[in-house]
Write a protein that holds these residues in place. Structure first.
Motif, PDB file in Angstrom:
ATOM      1  N   MET A 156       0.853  -1.177   0.000  1.00  9.08           N
ATOM      2  CA  MET A 156       0.000   0.000   0.000  1.00  9.08           C
ATOM      3  C   MET A 156       0.897   1.239   0.000  1.00  9.08           C
ATOM      4  O   MET A 156       2.013   1.197   0.519  1.00  9.08           O
ATOM      5  CB  MET A 156      -0.878   0.029   1.261  1.00  9.08           C
ATOM      6  CG  MET A 156      -1.741  -1.189   1.433  1.00  9.08           C
ATOM      7  SD  MET A 156      -3.091  -1.219   0.255  1.00  9.08           S
ATOM      8  CE  MET A 156      -4.228  -0.082   1.035  1.00  9.08           C
ATOM      9  N   THR A 190     -13.812 -11.646  -9.012  1.00  6.88           N
ATOM     10  CA  THR A 190     -13.800 -10.197  -8.798  1.00  6.88           C
ATOM     11  C   THR A 190     -13.509  -9.494 -10.122  1.00  6.88           C
ATOM     12  O   THR A 190     -12.562  -9.862 -10.821  1.00  6.88           O
ATOM     13  CB  THR A 190     -12.699  -9.803  -7.789  1.00  6.88           C
ATOM     14  OG1 THR A 190     -12.863 -10.589  -6.626  1.00  6.88           O
ATOM     15  CG2 THR A 190     -12.780  -8.321  -7.443  1.00  6.88           C
ATOM     16  N   LEU A 244     -12.824  -2.193 -10.033  1.00  7.67           N
ATOM     17  CA  LEU A 244     -12.315  -1.801  -8.710  1.00  7.67           C
ATOM     18  C   LEU A 244     -11.657  -0.426  -8.760  1.00  7.67           C
ATOM     19  O   LEU A 244     -10.986  -0.089  -9.726  1.00  7.67           O
ATOM     20  CB  LEU A 244     -11.274  -2.815  -8.234  1.00  7.67           C
ATOM     21  CG  LEU A 244     -11.813  -4.138  -7.711  1.00  7.67           C
ATOM     22  CD1 LEU A 244     -10.633  -5.035  -7.317  1.00  7.67           C
ATOM     23  CD2 LEU A 244     -12.721  -3.915  -6.511  1.00  7.67           C
ATOM     24  N   PRO A 245     -11.806   0.352  -7.681  1.00  8.08           N
ATOM     25  CA  PRO A 245     -11.088   1.627  -7.632  1.00  8.08           C
ATOM     26  C   PRO A 245      -9.587   1.386  -7.437  1.00  8.08           C
ATOM     27  O   PRO A 245      -9.191   0.338  -6.903  1.00  8.08           O
ATOM     28  CB  PRO A 245     -11.683   2.330  -6.415  1.00  8.08           C
ATOM     29  CG  PRO A 245     -12.207   1.230  -5.552  1.00  8.08           C
ATOM     30  CD  PRO A 245     -12.633   0.131  -6.493  1.00  8.08           C
ATOM     31  N   GLU A 246      -8.804   2.360  -7.838  1.00  6.05           N
ATOM     32  CA  GLU A 246      -7.337   2.264  -7.789  1.00  6.05           C
ATOM     33  C   GLU A 246      -6.844   1.844  -6.399  1.00  6.05           C
ATOM     34  O   GLU A 246      -5.930   1.038  -6.264  1.00  6.05           O
ATOM     35  CB  GLU A 246      -6.753   3.632  -8.175  1.00  6.05           C
ATOM     36  CG  GLU A 246      -5.270   3.630  -8.504  1.00  6.05           C
ATOM     37  CD  GLU A 246      -4.953   2.882  -9.799  1.00  6.05           C
ATOM     38  OE1 GLU A 246      -5.798   2.930 -10.719  1.00  6.05           O
ATOM     39  OE2 GLU A 246      -3.901   2.250  -9.866  1.00  6.05           O
ATOM     40  N   ALA A 247      -7.458   2.405  -5.350  1.00  5.74           N
ATOM     41  CA  ALA A 247      -6.972   2.181  -3.985  1.00  5.74           C
ATOM     42  C   ALA A 247      -7.124   0.728  -3.547  1.00  5.74           C
ATOM     43  O   ALA A 247      -6.431   0.276  -2.643  1.00  5.74           O
ATOM     44  CB  ALA A 247      -7.709   3.100  -3.015  1.00  5.74           C
ATOM     45  N   LYS A 248      -8.015  -0.028  -4.200  1.00  5.47           N
ATOM     46  CA  LYS A 248      -8.217  -1.427  -3.807  1.00  5.47           C
ATOM     47  C   LYS A 248      -7.204  -2.353  -4.476  1.00  5.47           C
ATOM     48  O   LYS A 248      -7.066  -3.507  -4.069  1.00  5.47           O
ATOM     49  CB  LYS A 248      -9.626  -1.883  -4.229  1.00  5.47           C
ATOM     50  CG  LYS A 248     -10.730  -1.202  -3.455  1.00  5.47           C
ATOM     51  CD  LYS A 248     -10.998  -1.936  -2.156  1.00  5.47           C
ATOM     52  CE  LYS A 248     -12.126  -1.268  -1.397  1.00  5.47           C
ATOM     53  NZ  LYS A 248     -12.081  -1.566   0.024  1.00  5.47           N
ATOM     54  N   LEU A 249      -6.553  -1.847  -5.506  1.00  3.61           N
ATOM     55  CA  LEU A 249      -5.709  -2.736  -6.312  1.00  3.61           C
ATOM     56  C   LEU A 249      -4.492  -3.280  -5.568  1.00  3.61           C
ATOM     57  O   LEU A 249      -4.173  -4.459  -5.723  1.00  3.61           O
ATOM     58  CB  LEU A 249      -5.311  -2.044  -7.616  1.00  3.61           C
ATOM     59  CG  LEU A 249      -6.498  -1.742  -8.543  1.00  3.61           C
ATOM     60  CD1 LEU A 249      -6.023  -1.087  -9.838  1.00  3.61           C
ATOM     61  CD2 LEU A 249      -7.284  -3.009  -8.863  1.00  3.61           C
ATOM     62  N   GLU A 276      -4.058  -4.131  -2.504  1.00  5.00           N
ATOM     63  CA  GLU A 276      -4.444  -5.237  -1.644  1.00  5.00           C
ATOM     64  C   GLU A 276      -4.766  -6.483  -2.466  1.00  5.00           C
ATOM     65  O   GLU A 276      -4.395  -7.600  -2.129  1.00  5.00           O
ATOM     66  CB  GLU A 276      -5.642  -4.824  -0.794  1.00  5.00           C
ATOM     67  CG  GLU A 276      -5.856  -5.805   0.343  1.00  5.00           C
ATOM     68  CD  GLU A 276      -7.112  -5.517   1.141  1.00  5.00           C
ATOM     69  OE1 GLU A 276      -7.598  -4.368   1.086  1.00  5.00           O
ATOM     70  OE2 GLU A 276      -7.591  -6.460   1.786  1.00  5.00           O
ATOM     71  N   LEU A 277      -5.419  -6.243  -3.603  1.00  4.94           N
ATOM     72  CA  LEU A 277      -5.757  -7.345  -4.491  1.00  4.94           C
ATOM     73  C   LEU A 277      -4.490  -8.044  -4.980  1.00  4.94           C
ATOM     74  O   LEU A 277      -4.381  -9.272  -4.968  1.00  4.94           O
ATOM     75  CB  LEU A 277      -6.567  -6.813  -5.685  1.00  4.94           C
ATOM     76  CG  LEU A 277      -7.122  -7.888  -6.589  1.00  4.94           C
ATOM     77  CD1 LEU A 277      -8.491  -8.318  -6.102  1.00  4.94           C
ATOM     78  CD2 LEU A 277      -7.211  -7.395  -8.023  1.00  4.94           C
ATOM     79  N   ARG A 309      -2.927 -10.107  -2.215  1.00  5.69           N
ATOM     80  CA  ARG A 309      -3.610 -11.291  -1.688  1.00  5.69           C
ATOM     81  C   ARG A 309      -3.952 -12.331  -2.758  1.00  5.69           C
ATOM     82  O   ARG A 309      -4.023 -13.512  -2.458  1.00  5.69           O
ATOM     83  CB  ARG A 309      -4.884 -10.876  -0.961  1.00  5.69           C
ATOM     84  CG  ARG A 309      -4.588 -10.104   0.320  1.00  5.69           C
ATOM     85  CD  ARG A 309      -5.845  -9.681   1.026  1.00  5.69           C
ATOM     86  NE  ARG A 309      -5.546  -8.767   2.117  1.00  5.69           N
ATOM     87  CZ  ARG A 309      -5.325  -9.158   3.361  1.00  5.69           C
ATOM     88  NH1 ARG A 309      -5.356 -10.437   3.667  1.00  5.69           N
ATOM     89  NH2 ARG A 309      -5.064  -8.276   4.299  1.00  5.69           N
TER      90      ARG A 309
END
Lengths: 366, 285, 366
Positions: free
Chosen positions: A283, B71, B76-81, B83-84, B87
């Motif tokens: 992040m 998924t 998805l928004p940029e901020a979720k990428l 984490e994706l 994981r």
């Protein structure tokens, strides 16, 4: 919560580079601290003669509030007047002129003080020799060392040559030194009979009320020692130390810029790896932590190193060049440290802000 | 059949616009099942890396959809990428891309940190994985002290650490000799077969075909039928049968990547015929 | 001439951002050294400005006086000196330090009394005219500007009021404060002098022999203006000079570290390539040359950047603080260029050792 300390690992993986980075930042810190300390040390010493005087109040010609570069002339008769005032315990005149101690090989700016033997205003303690007799002078040990003089040597000042009878210590600063002769000798060499420059006064009431009482009963200016010292310090600082302060400020700004550059370079070297971490799913906050910890470690260790070096430097200077003293204080260290951290962090983060826009896809390409 | 691990529909990527417009990927459709190894081959500049980057959520497609494990990446928004990526994916790179300041164990542990494992749990998992890959004695070594094969094994351990649904590998054997390259392929194959992970490999390396369930040929941003492909007997590259460079010898037609390879072959065909047969692809229908 | 592929230059140019940072870092360090040296040069030239610029060949003073505002010589001596063959002019000046209280701020100034039309007055006027008669004063332009005093305003001095008729430039000096010029008669009145001056300024066709003749005729001390100027510089700047030297030394050390750091990082990032160069047969000497080439280029470009930064910052400084003009002598500038060369050499040491220890076999490991 244990996590891999990437920032710290990055810093210490290449020890030589880390050492250079820390040294670069430390050099900037040291430069600023040393320069600031030198200016502090120099200005702190400027008022030593006044600060160590036994006088509660300094009395001068009307309108004169200090010694540095000043000329104050008042009738010697004023001494008797002041002694007669209530709550005045004692009052002694001194003659004063700025001049230069001169030997065939060098010169040094000095305050020359003429004091009455047995009266106040002379040297407080001597590190060598004895108080001046007729035709004799007491100079400061540091000035003596700089001018290669010793007790029983001779030095010129006030237009004549004097035999050195003793040495004081701690009265030499970057602006000048202090020399003591007998009052009559001073008056004779300057052909100023029945004149004094200042009258030192001790009293049984507070210095403030003593000064007020003297001003109320004479045509003279009277200042408590602390106020007189403050005026002296401000003026002497203005004239001698301002240039140093400007230099220190320049060094401060440039030092900070160098710190920023060093940390910018450090992050730049890891840019590819930061891209990899991004690709692996780090992040942005984690990336910031990595970069910041690297920056803070660098700045912190550099600051520690700089402090050690600065204290060593002051120790060495105290033993080799006695009239240069380095005086460190929290007042210097705190802004320097804060400035270093802020600029260091900005410098370290700047390349990453670019990374935010660079796609992690760059890790596939070479 | 279970849902696909990866499903791609009408994927397009256009770089630049106007005169400088490049359509790197053109309307690609793809499905990869859990446990399947798909090898994507193709000449340089065919769009392989662009496709892989889009699959790995590192690059936004111009149009089309990508589902990973159900998924929709493109929604998805940029901020979720991040984490994706941390994981769901495991990445293996051509240049290994290990962090030089970290030890082998820490490199794996870091990926675990990203995926939400911390402290001793992460460390022990990293050690176990590296141990499985025969690197138990190398845990505290930094990448510059590891051989190429060891580095790539660390990279694969890192890719598997977060138990990803999908492993994306970009030229995983390019910097390795054939023996070590073979071992790396075996590790990827095992991850697919035993752990039901989907593996997408982009490579020039024809040796990887043995391990792949499917081989796809990407050229000019589009998949072409593999049946149209032949292997250059001189350099071993896959080439199109429609290509300009071919040579008839002994009643058989040979295809080449370039005039140089063809001329070299034409000089002494016997030198290359054996190798081409062993490589196997040249005469495949 | 043998041509060799300029690997050092290629490496440097290959990463322009790093080059920009490196040269900026060196440039900052060089600029600081220049700024310190320039400020110091400005201080020195300010300290001796009066002796240098007033137009006298010789200064006649009371023997033993070092400071221009001290000592007394009989006015009659001027008449005696004028009769000596070769003397073209002999004019008295009275000079005193005075502490001015301008709207509550204390300013140390040097007041010069001179005969209107004769030597001793302002040598450059920024506005207005020189003093013609009593009640008029010429004031240093910066002193005037910082207190909002201009042409036609009145200025209080020792309880008297003067009309400002001119603003002089180049007369704001460190240590001696700004200059004020009044007529000799006014100075006599203000300072209670009669028939004595502080010094006599002499213009002569053959200064050396005239000086000897004056000495014999009057028994006074006679010094060439250049010696007086040097004496002023030594007296006022001697101990400060050592501090400034120390500051410059520290800035030099910081600069060297910055060069070393940037070149080291550049090399560390391309270490593999140096391994390749070694593997394909580059000799140690060639590698040294490559490293040295990089440090030299970085230092050279950085020095240019430093001079540019100095030019800008010294102008900014003088605009903000007119009392601190920078003056960089050719020697000082040359010294800085040499220092930058020394920086390059010193900075090459660490990266060179890194490359020298590089194992060419490292190329074969993945």
């Amino acid at each position: 919560m244990g996590r891999v300390p990437v920032g710290r690992r990055n810093l210490f993986a290449e020890r030589r580079r880390a050492a250079l980075g820390i040294a670069g930042v430390a050099a900037s810190f040291l430069m600023v601290l040393a320069l600031d300390g030198i200016v502090n040390g120099a200005t702190r010493e400027l008022t030593r003669y006044i600060d160590t005087s036994p006088a509660d109040v300094f009395v001068a010609q009307r309108g004169v509030t200090n010694m540095h570069m000043a000329s104050s002339w008042l009738p010697l008769a004023n001494v008797k007047e002041i002694r007669a005032l209530p709550s005045v315990s004692w009052a002694d005149p001194i003659l004063y002129a700025p001049d230069a101690l001169t030997t065939p090989t060098g010169q040094q700016l000095t305050y020359v003080i003429g004091y009455q033997p047995g009266g106040r205003g002379g040297p407080i303690t001597l590190s060598a020799g004895s108080d001046p007799g007729p035709g004799e002078i007491v100079i400061d040990a540091q000035a003596a060392q700089d001018l290669r003089l010793a007790v029983e040597g001779s030095v010129s000042v006030l237009g004549r040559t004097w035999r050195i009878s003793g040495l004081t210590s701690g009265l030499t600063n970057i602006a000048n030194t202090v020399a003591f002769v007998r009052f009559e000798d001073f008056a004779g060499s300057r052909r100023v009979p029945d004149i004094a420059s200042y009258i030192l006064v001790g009293g049984s009431v507070s210095p403030d009320s003593l000064a007020r009482r003297i001003e109320a009963n004479t045509e003279l200016t009277a200042l408590p020692r602390a106020g007189f010292s403050e005026q002296e310090g401000a003026l002497a600082r203005d004239m001698s130390a301002q240039v140093l302060q400007i230099m220190t400020l320049a060094a401060f700004l440039i030092g900070l810029a160098i710190i920023g550059l060093v940390l910018y370079t450090a992050t730049l070297s890891r840019l590819q790896e930061i891209g990899v971490m991004k690709a692996l799913g780090a992040m942005p906050r984690r990336l910031a932590v990595v970069v910041l910890s690297q920056a803070l470690w660098t700045v912190g260790m550099a600051l520690a190193l700089a402090l050690v070096l600065a204290f060593s430097l002051s120790w060495v200077l105290a033993r080799s060049a006695g009239n240069i003293t380095i005086a460190f204080g929290a007042s210097a260290v705190v802004p320097v440290a804060l400035g270093g951290v802020v600029v260091g962090v900005l410098g370290a983060v700047a390349p990453v802000i670019r990374v935010r826009r660079v796609d992690p896809v760059s890790v596939f390409r070479r | 059949m279970a849902t696909s691990a990866i499903r791609v529909e009408k994927l397009e990527k256009v770089f630049g616009e106007g005169q400088t417009e490049v359509r790197a990927v053109r309307g690609v459709d793809l499905e990869v099942e859990p446990g399947e190894v798909v090898l994507i081959m193709g000449p340089s500049g065919s769009g392989k890396t662009t496709l892989l980057s889009m699959l790995g959520a590192m690059l936004r497609p111009t149009s089309g959809q990508i589902w990973v494990d159900g998924t929709n990446l493109t929604a998805l928004p940029e901020a979720k990428l991040p984490e994706l990526r941390a994981r769901r994916f495991g990445f293996v790179f051509q240049d290994f891309n290990l962090l030089s300041a970290l030890s082998a164990r820490e490199n794996v542990e870091l990926a675990l940190n990203f995926a939400g494992w911390w402290g001793r749990q992460a460390r022990e998992r990293a050690e176990r994985l590296l141990g499985d890959f025969g690197l138990g004695e190398r845990l505290s070594f930094r990448p510059d002290k590891l051989s190429g094969g060891e580095k790539q094994r660390v990279a694969i351990a890192r890719a598997l650490a977060n138990e990803p649904a999908v492993i994306l590998a970009d030229e995983p054997t390019a910097n390795l000799d054939s023996k070590i390259g073979h071992e790396i392929v075996r590790l990827l194959r095992r991850a697919a077969t035993e752990q039901k992970r989907s593996v997408v490999i982009v490579s020039h390396d024809t040796r990887l075909k043995e391990a792949a369930d499917r081989v796809l040929w990407l050229e000019d941003g589009e998949f072409r039928a593999m049946s149209q492909m032949a292997t250059d007997p001189v350099c071993g590259m896959s080439v199109e049968r429609e290509g300009t460079f071919h040579f008839v010898h002994d009643g058989q037609t040979w295809f080449f990547c370039s005039a140089q390879c063809r001329d070299e072959f034409a000089g002494v065909p016997e030198r290359f015929r054996q190798g081409a047969v062993v490589a196997g692809a040249g005469r495949r229908p | 001439m043998r041509f060799a592929v300029p690997l050092a230059r290629r490496n440097i140019l290959a990463d322009r951002r790093r080059l920009a940072i490196s040269t900026l870092g060196v440039g900052l360090a060089v600029a600081l050294i220049l700024l310190l040296a320039g400020l110091w040069g400005g201080v020195l030239s300010g300290v001796s400005a009066y002796a240098d610029r007033v137009g006298a060949d010789l200064f006649v003073r009371q023997p033993g006086t070092m400071i221009l505002t001290e000592g007394a010589v009989p006015l009659a001596a001027a008449d005696a000196i004028r009769t000596i063959p070769g003397v073209e002019g002999a004019d008295p000046v009275i000079a005193r330090y005075v502490i001015l209280d301008l709207h509550g701020t204390k300013e140390a100034v040097s007041v010069i009394g001179y005969r209107p039309g004769a030597m001793g007055g302002p040598w450059m006027l920024a506005a207005g005219r020189a003093v013609r008669t009593g009640g008029e004063i010429v004031m240093d332009e910066n002193l005037g500007a910082s207190h909002g005093i201009g042409l036609g305003d009145t200025l209080g001095l020792q309880g008297e009021r003067f009309r400002v008729v001119g603003l002089s430039s180049g007369t704001a000096t460190f240590a001696a404060g700004g200059f004020l010029f009044v007529s000799l008669e006014e100075a006599e009145r203000l300072f209670g002098e009669s028939r004595t001056a502080t010094s006599l300024l002499v213009r002569a066709s053959r200064p050396a022999s005239v000086a000897e003749a004056i000495r014999r005729r009057t028994g006074l001390a006679v010094d060439p203006a250049t010696a007086v100027a040097a004496g002023q510089r030594e007296v006022y700047a001697g101990s400060l000079g050592r501090i400034v030297d120390l500051m410059i030394l520290i800035a030099f050390a910081a600069g060297t570290l910055v060069v070393a750091l940037t070149v080291y990082s550049a090399i560390a990032d391309r270490l593999r390539e140096y391994g390749i160069a070694k593997a394909i047969g580059a000799r140690r000497r060639r590698l040294f040359r490559i490293v040295l080439g990089q440090t030299v280029v970085v230092s050279a470009v950085g020095t240019l950047v430093g001079f540019a930064l100095y030019a800008v910052s010294s102008r900014v400084l003088v605009a903000l603080r007119p009392q601190f003009p920078s003056s960089l002598s050719l020697e000082a500038a040359g010294g800085v260029v040499l220092s930058a060369g020394a920086m390059a050499l010193l900075a090459a040491i660490v990266p060179t050792r890194r490359v020298a220890r590089l194992d060419p076999a490292s190329v074969y490991r993945g």
